[in-house]
Design a protein around this motif. Structure first.
Motif, mmCIF file in Angstrom:
data_model
loop_
_atom_site.group_PDB
_atom_site.id
_atom_site.type_symbol
_atom_site.label_atom_id
_atom_site.label_comp_id
_atom_site.label_asym_id
_atom_site.label_seq_id
_atom_site.Cartn_x
_atom_site.Cartn_y
_atom_site.Cartn_z
ATOM 1 N N ALA A 5 17.797 35.077 4.096
ATOM 2 C CA ALA A 5 16.643 35.414 3.269
ATOM 3 C C ALA A 5 16.915 34.941 1.849
ATOM 4 N N VAL A 6 16.070 34.068 1.324
ATOM 5 C CA VAL A 6 16.241 33.567 -0.043
ATOM 6 C C VAL A 6 15.517 34.516 -0.991
ATOM 7 N N LEU A 7 16.273 35.118 -1.906
ATOM 8 C CA LEU A 7 15.753 36.170 -2.768
ATOM 9 C C LEU A 7 15.619 35.681 -4.205
ATOM 10 N N GLN A 8 14.648 36.270 -4.938
ATOM 11 C CA GLN A 8 14.361 35.766 -6.276
ATOM 12 C C GLN A 8 14.534 36.792 -7.388
ATOM 13 N N ALA A 105 19.991 26.855 -1.433
ATOM 14 C CA ALA A 105 19.111 26.994 -0.269
ATOM 15 C C ALA A 105 19.273 25.825 0.689
ATOM 16 N N ALA A 106 19.399 24.606 0.174
ATOM 17 C CA ALA A 106 19.587 23.445 1.046
ATOM 18 C C ALA A 106 20.896 23.541 1.805
ATOM 19 N N SER A 107 21.951 24.008 1.133
ATOM 20 C CA SER A 107 23.238 24.171 1.798
ATOM 21 C C SER A 107 23.144 25.228 2.897
ATOM 22 N N ALA A 108 22.482 26.339 2.611
ATOM 23 C CA ALA A 108 22.344 27.410 3.598
ATOM 24 C C ALA A 108 21.495 26.969 4.781
ATOM 25 N N ALA A 109 20.452 26.183 4.513
ATOM 26 C CA ALA A 109 19.534 25.760 5.580
ATOM 27 C C ALA A 109 20.179 24.806 6.562
ATOM 28 N N THR A 110 21.253 24.161 6.158
ATOM 29 C CA THR A 110 21.880 23.160 7.021
ATOM 30 C C THR A 110 22.331 23.743 8.346
ATOM 31 N N LEU A 111 22.885 24.952 8.325
ATOM 32 C CA LEU A 111 23.425 25.544 9.548
ATOM 33 C C LEU A 111 22.801 26.894 9.902
ATOM 34 N N ALA A 112 21.877 27.387 9.089
ATOM 35 C CA ALA A 112 21.232 28.661 9.400
ATOM 36 C C ALA A 112 20.311 28.506 10.607
ATOM 37 N N GLU A 113 20.198 29.565 11.396
ATOM 38 C CA GLU A 113 19.230 29.555 12.500
ATOM 39 C C GLU A 113 17.810 29.561 11.939
ATOM 40 N N ALA A 114 17.641 30.209 10.784
ATOM 41 C CA ALA A 114 16.367 30.161 10.065
ATOM 42 C C ALA A 114 16.635 30.546 8.629
ATOM 43 N N ILE A 115 15.972 29.866 7.693
ATOM 44 C CA ILE A 115 16.055 30.243 6.286
ATOM 45 C C ILE A 115 14.662 30.658 5.848
ATOM 46 N N VAL A 116 14.558 31.867 5.297
ATOM 47 C CA VAL A 116 13.263 32.485 5.033
ATOM 48 C C VAL A 116 13.016 32.558 3.533
ATOM 49 N N PHE A 117 11.921 31.941 3.088
ATOM 50 C CA PHE A 117 11.488 31.989 1.700
ATOM 51 C C PHE A 117 10.329 32.975 1.555
ATOM 52 N N PRO A 118 10.131 33.525 0.364
ATOM 53 C CA PRO A 118 8.926 34.325 0.138
ATOM 54 C C PRO A 118 7.685 33.451 0.216
ATOM 55 N N ARG A 119 6.575 34.042 0.571
ATOM 56 C CA ARG A 119 5.340 33.272 0.697
ATOM 57 C C ARG A 119 4.940 32.618 -0.625
ATOM 58 N N SER A 120 5.249 33.277 -1.731
ATOM 59 C CA SER A 120 4.884 32.752 -3.049
ATOM 60 C C SER A 120 5.566 31.426 -3.353
ATOM 61 N N ALA A 121 6.670 31.110 -2.659
ATOM 62 C CA ALA A 121 7.393 29.863 -2.928
ATOM 63 C C ALA A 121 6.557 28.630 -2.611
ATOM 64 N N ALA A 122 5.473 28.792 -1.847
ATOM 65 C CA ALA A 122 4.606 27.658 -1.526
ATOM 66 C C ALA A 122 3.666 27.306 -2.676
ATOM 67 N N ARG A 123 3.646 28.147 -3.717
ATOM 68 C CA ARG A 123 2.766 27.890 -4.863
ATOM 69 C C ARG A 123 3.578 27.322 -6.020
ATOM 70 N N SER A 124 3.018 26.355 -6.694
ATOM 71 C CA SER A 124 3.702 25.731 -7.829
ATOM 72 C C SER A 124 3.963 26.750 -8.929
ATOM 73 N N ALA A 125 5.049 26.549 -9.651
ATOM 74 C CA ALA A 125 5.423 27.345 -10.824
ATOM 75 C C ALA A 125 5.921 28.742 -10.474
ATOM 76 N N GLU A 126 6.074 29.061 -9.182
ATOM 77 C CA GLU A 126 6.680 30.330 -8.796
ATOM 78 C C GLU A 126 8.205 30.191 -8.830
ATOM 79 N N PRO A 127 8.952 31.319 -8.908
ATOM 80 C CA PRO A 127 10.410 31.230 -9.103
ATOM 81 C C PRO A 127 11.141 30.353 -8.101
#
Length: 277
Positions: A5-8, A105-127
């Motif tokens: 889980a990627v936290l902000q 996040a890119a390093s974690a995603a390489t071998l994670a079964e799933a890497i989960v971002f908050p929904r807000s990450a899909a919007r520009s200028a969010e953390p």
């Protein structure tokens, strides 16, 4: 392997992200990692030479350190509250990494079964928007966007057109897809035919492939605009996740997505999205 889980550093947002990630970890019986990446404060400041500027830089560095402490405390608190209440035997580990969110996040995603971002990450200028953009569009690694509501069990919908992006999304997220039981392959045949025939674009081809992987699925025909139809279907069946390919490319300072991808990413009400470019 684990679910990440990627936290902000926002309690409300990080709680929803962790809830989604924990549900996936429980279904797959995998450890859960809460990742909060913050850069070295000194590296974020410009090196200056005058005594006056040096004093300002020191004050700015102190303020940045205090801000990072607050963000870190909020992220860890939200993660531990969720895991403490609902892990049920799943190992949960909070990790603070001194790095940019993009690199971590890119390093974690390489071998994670799933890497989960908050929904807000899909919007520009969010953390975490730059990190989400980098992992999916530049590193071309699969990501999951948490839903806009707490994660609940239900069928998985695959938006299928036989494209490379859709195929990668299914292959990368196969363990997640099969763990939830019911799979629905959704397709607007007119759109698929208009885009030109693709090998394996027929839903039956994917159904056969899933069967060989130990899963079963049924097909559902979509009418009208694809993104709206997928979201309506997801709402109607109580879907836990939509799996889809994302189209577009990354540019400095902005993200350009194809129409269907953009509408899925910007939907106010949506289950989790498992995506790959």
């Amino acid at each position: 392997m684990s679910i990440v889980a990627v936290l902000q550093g926002s309690s409300e947002t990080d709680t929803l992200t962790t809830l989604s990630a924990l549900a996936m970890a429980r279904h797959l019986n995998l450890p859960l990692t809460g990742l909060c990446a913050l850069p070295d404060p000194q590296s974020a400041l410009m090196v200056v030479s005058t005594p006056e500027s040096a004093g300002l830089s020191a004050a700015a560095a102190t303020s940045l350190v205090e801000l990072q402490k607050k963000l870190l405390a909020a992220a860890e608190g939200a993660f531990r509250d969720v895991v403490g209440a609902g892990a049920h035997g799943i190992e949960g580990t909070f990790v603070h990494q001194v790095a940019t969110a993009e690199a971590a996040a890119a390093s974690a995603a390489t071998l994670a079964e799933a890497i989960v971002f908050p929904r807000s990450a899909a919007r520009s200028a969010e953390p975490l928007s730059a990190a989400f953009d980098h992992v999916m569009m530049d590193a071309r690694l699969p990501v999951v966007l948490a839903g806009t509501r707490p994660f609940t069990p239900g069928p998985v919908i695959i938006g299928w057109d036989g494209s490379n992006g859709a195929a990668r999304a299914v292959r990368f997220h196969l363990p997640l897809i099969t763990s939830f039981g019911e799979v629905i392959i959704a397709q607007n045949r007119k759109d698929a035919e208009r885009d030109g025939a693709r090998p394996g674009s027929a839903p039956g081809s994917l159904s056969d492939w899933l069967r060989r992987k130990g899963a079963s699925a049924r097909s559902e025909s979509l009418e009208g605009e694809v993104a709206s139809s997928l979201l309506a279907l997801a709402s109607g069946v109580g879907a836990t996740m939509i799996v889809a390919g994302v189209y577009g490319h990354s540019r400095i300072g902005e993200r350009l997505f194809g129409g269907t991808s953009r509408r899925l990413l910007q939907a106010d009400e949506s289950p989790a999205l498992a995506l790959s470019r």
